[in-house]
Design an enzyme around this catalytic site. Structure first.
Site, short mmCIF file in Angstrom:
data_model
loop_
_atom_site.label_atom_id
_atom_site.label_comp_id
_atom_site.label_asym_id
_atom_site.label_seq_id
_atom_site.Cartn_x
_atom_site.Cartn_y
_atom_site.Cartn_z
N ASN A 149 0.81 -1.23 0.00
CA ASN A 149 0.00 0.00 0.00
C ASN A 149 0.84 1.27 0.00
O ASN A 149 0.39 2.31 -0.47
CB ASN A 149 -1.01 -0.01 1.16
CG ASN A 149 -0.36 0.13 2.51
OD1 ASN A 149 0.77 -0.29 2.70
ND2 ASN A 149 -1.07 0.73 3.45
N LYS A 172 12.32 -7.93 1.27
CA LYS A 172 11.30 -8.75 0.61
C LYS A 172 10.03 -7.91 0.47
O LYS A 172 9.26 -7.77 1.41
CB LYS A 172 11.05 -10.00 1.47
CG LYS A 172 10.33 -11.15 0.83
CD LYS A 172 9.07 -10.85 0.19
CE LYS A 172 7.81 -11.47 0.58
NZ LYS A 172 6.73 -11.03 -0.37
N GLY A 225 2.24 -5.42 7.64
CA GLY A 225 1.25 -6.15 6.85
C GLY A 225 0.04 -6.47 7.71
O GLY A 225 -0.20 -5.82 8.73
N SER A 226 -0.67 -7.51 7.33
CA SER A 226 -1.92 -7.82 8.04
C SER A 226 -1.62 -8.40 9.42
O SER A 226 -0.55 -8.95 9.67
CB SER A 226 -2.74 -8.82 7.24
OG SER A 226 -2.13 -10.09 7.31
N GLY A 230 1.19 -11.06 10.54
CA GLY A 230 2.10 -10.59 11.59
C GLY A 230 2.15 -11.55 12.77
O GLY A 230 3.21 -11.78 13.36
N GLU A 247 4.18 -4.15 12.45
CA GLU A 247 3.31 -2.99 12.22
C GLU A 247 2.11 -3.54 11.45
O GLU A 247 2.26 -3.95 10.31
CB GLU A 247 4.12 -2.01 11.35
CG GLU A 247 3.71 -0.59 11.40
CD GLU A 247 3.43 -0.09 12.77
OE1 GLU A 247 4.37 0.06 13.56
OE2 GLU A 247 2.24 0.15 13.05
N CYS A 281 -3.15 1.62 6.60
CA CYS A 281 -3.40 1.10 7.95
C CYS A 281 -3.93 2.21 8.83
O CYS A 281 -4.51 1.95 9.88
CB CYS A 281 -2.16 0.43 8.52
SG CYS A 281 -0.73 1.43 8.47
N GLN A 328 -8.80 -8.82 -2.90
CA GLN A 328 -9.09 -7.74 -1.95
C GLN A 328 -10.48 -7.17 -2.24
O GLN A 328 -11.23 -6.83 -1.32
CB GLN A 328 -8.00 -6.67 -2.10
CG GLN A 328 -7.87 -5.72 -0.94
CD GLN A 328 -7.61 -6.42 0.39
OE1 GLN A 328 -7.04 -7.51 0.43
NE2 GLN A 328 -8.05 -5.80 1.48
N GLU A 382 -10.69 -4.98 10.35
CA GLU A 382 -10.07 -4.14 9.33
C GLU A 382 -10.54 -4.59 7.95
O GLU A 382 -10.44 -5.75 7.59
CB GLU A 382 -8.54 -4.24 9.41
CG GLU A 382 -7.87 -3.30 8.43
CD GLU A 382 -6.36 -3.28 8.55
OE1 GLU A 382 -5.74 -4.36 8.55
OE2 GLU A 382 -5.78 -2.18 8.65
N GLU A 461 7.95 2.75 14.52
CA GLU A 461 8.82 3.07 13.39
C GLU A 461 8.92 4.59 13.28
O GLU A 461 8.24 5.33 13.99
CB GLU A 461 8.24 2.49 12.10
CG GLU A 461 8.16 0.98 12.15
CD GLU A 461 8.00 0.36 10.78
OE1 GLU A 461 6.86 0.33 10.29
OE2 GLU A 461 9.01 -0.09 10.21
C1 UN1 Z 1 0.32 2.83 6.18
O1 UN1 Z 1 -0.83 2.90 5.75
O2 UN1 Z 1 0.81 1.71 6.43
O3 UN1 Z 1 -0.07 8.59 7.92
C2 UN1 Z 1 1.22 3.99 6.36
C3 UN1 Z 1 -0.23 8.05 6.83
C4 UN1 Z 1 0.98 7.78 5.96
C5 UN1 Z 1 1.55 6.45 6.26
C6 UN1 Z 1 0.57 5.31 6.21
N1 UN1 Z 1 1.96 8.82 6.17
O4 UN1 Z 1 -1.33 7.69 6.42
#
Ligand code: UN1
Length: 493
Positions: A149, A172, A225-226, A230, A247, A281, A328, A382, A461
């Site tokens: 994404n 990867k 990822g999901s 994870g 994450e 996310c 998806q 989600e 992160e």
């Molecule tokens: C993500 O969707 O994994 O704040 C990251 C935000 C972006 C980063 C999103 N700067 O939506």
């Protein structure tokens, strides 16, 4: 031409010679044929990274950083072509493609700056004629496993702090966005990164990702990822006593209080719920709205959603691009059906969109549910698509309680003109990121990024916090007294 792995400073095809395709989700055009790797290629990449580590960790950090600075300049020079590739390979609209690349540039330059910081502490020792300090050490070979994404930005969140701190990396990328990963690695090569310091293995998570996690030569796995994937990384990592930084998902909410500027809130909702087709996310997939403004807000939202233009993200006029792939899209539509079954009211959207050229791609209508109860699946799980669920509440306390009550904890937002409410929300909302009078997306690279509960496993992160993932502390004591001094025992010396 086949897009290839990068191992030990050489572009090589996978040992099996198999390939897969990278496809444009807007029209199914083939972006590239890509080498398909398996465990044998992972072995070679980890070996190369392990061989490069002893020398790389001794390169002074400011010198390592110079390579990152150069990489940032190269990215900037190619920003437009990289952005177009983001849109073609992943689907997000071109303005957001540019944002994705800019975020990668920002992170690269920011982490390059860390090359002249990477601060430790000096502190008084408890004994005389003794010096105490702490320094950050690299960990070793890092596996960076990244999602589709943010195909440019998120790899830089992992690769840049890992490299500046002196680790070597096996990268990867998601199998939906391999070509961008190749471009990023080409930039690092052009910037002068020594052979083996960054290696690229292209292929599916099930084989390449699993082999990386299981490989004894990999000391740290950094995964985005999901949540389901994870969890698998965490379980496997635990058995092998590896460091794992995760994450994962979000179920982020925008709270709209009765005193909010509704025009501002609508702008924030449209951007946060339907930007990137909801595939962030940080996307706002819940709206927690004070009952007294619910009707007005939903009317405004329905009008704005109805006017959103779906289409190929390369056209500047497109508001919402495709979702990433057929699977998806099915999942997103499945949640529409679940919402209806659960008794939520579908106000707009809820179908695949196949008008005109969109018939060739994976488009889904921006979707709004009203009458959602906090415990419904569409309010808890989600979806990772352009669907948002409106929950009505009667007070700030109830809004905060609903906000906090999911298995995720990434981002939240509150729209209010009342400073007291804003500060109560900042104190009591239990997500890793909280916005006031802005949507749930738009994190900046120099602040910690990550979430509570099922969103992560305690790491952050971005910002300086990222260094805690990619380094270990080493405490150093230097005794210059010339005699044996015993800590905790020689209290009177
Ligand atoms: C993500 O969707 O994994 O704040 C990251 C935000 C972006 C980063 C999103 N700067 O939506």
């Amino acid at each position: 031409m086949v897009y290839r792995n990068y191992i030990g400073g050489k572009w090589v095809e996978s040992k099996s010679g198999n390939t897969f395709e990278s496809v444009n989700p807007a029209n199914r055009e083939i972006i590239g044929i890509v080498t398909k790797s398996d465990a044998a290629d992972v072995d070679a990449a980890v070996e190369a990274a392990a061989r490069a580590f002893p020398a790389w960790r001794k390169v002074p950090a400011p010198r390592r950083a110079e390579i990152l600075f150069r990489a940032g300049q190269i990215m900037l020079a190619h920003k437009e072509e990289l952005s177009q590739l983001v849109t073609r390979e992943m689907g997000k609209v071109i303005k957001e493609g540019r944002g994705d690349v800019q975020e990668g540039i920002d992170m690269t330059i920011y982490m390059a700056g860390e090359g002249r910081r990477l601060f430790g502490h000096t502190t008084p020792a408890e004994l005389p004629d003794k010096f105490a300090m702490s320094v950050r050490d690299p960990i070793g070979v890092v596996a960076a496993i990244t999602p589709w994404n943010f195909p440019f930005a998120i790899p830089t969140w992992k690769i840049m702090p890992a490299l500046v701190a002196g680790n070597t990396v096996v990268f990867k990328p998601a199998s939906d966005t391999p070509v961008l990963a190749v471009k990023l690695v080409e930039i690092m090569e052009e910037a002068g990164l020594p052979a083996g310091v960054l290696n690229l293995v292209l292929g599916p998570g099930g084989t390449v990702g699993d082999a990386l996690i299981a490989h004894p030569g990999v000391s740290l796995v950094s995964f985005t990822g999901s949540t389901d994937a994870g969890r698998g990384v965490a379980v496997k990592g635990a058995q092998l006593m590896k460091r794992v930084s995760l994450e994962m998902g979000g179920k982020n909410a925008i709270i709209v209080m009765d005193d909010a500027d509704l025009d501002l809130a609508v702008d924030g909702i449209i951007w946060s719920a339907f930007g990137t087709s909801g595939q962030r996310c940080t996307a706002a997939s819940r709206l927690i709205v004070h009952q007294s403004v619910r009707q007005e807000l939903t009317d405004m939202l329905v009008a704005r959603i109805g006017a959103l233009r779906l289409g190929d993200g390369l056209q500047e006029s497109t508001d919402v691009g495709p979702v990433i792939n057929a699977l998806q899209m099915q999942k997103i539509h499945g949640y529409t059906e679940i919402g209806i079954e659960e008794g939520a009211r579908l106000l707009i959207g809820g179908e695949a969109y196949r008008e005109g050229d969109c018939a060739k791609g994976f488009f889904y209508e921006p979707t709004l549910f009203d009458g959602v109860r906090p415990e419904m699946r569409i309010a808890q799980e989600e979806i990772f698509g352009p669907t948002t669920a409106l929950i009505a509440v009667e007070s700030l306390d109830e809004a905060i309680e609903v906000n906090n009550n999911t298995r995720y904890g990434l981002s939240s937002s509150i729209y209010t003109r009342d400073a007291n409410k804003a500060f109560r929300a900042m104190r009591d909302i239990s997500t890793g990121i909280v916005y006031v009078n802005a949507g749930t997306i738009g994190a900046e690279v120099h602040l910690p990024f990550g979430g509570t509960r099922g969103t992560g496993n305690g790491h952050r992160e971005a910002g300086q916090a990222a260094l805690d993932i990619f380094t270990e502390w080493k405490s150093l004591y230097v005794d210059f007294s010339g005699r044996l001094q015993k800590a905790q025992i020689d209290l009177d010396s």
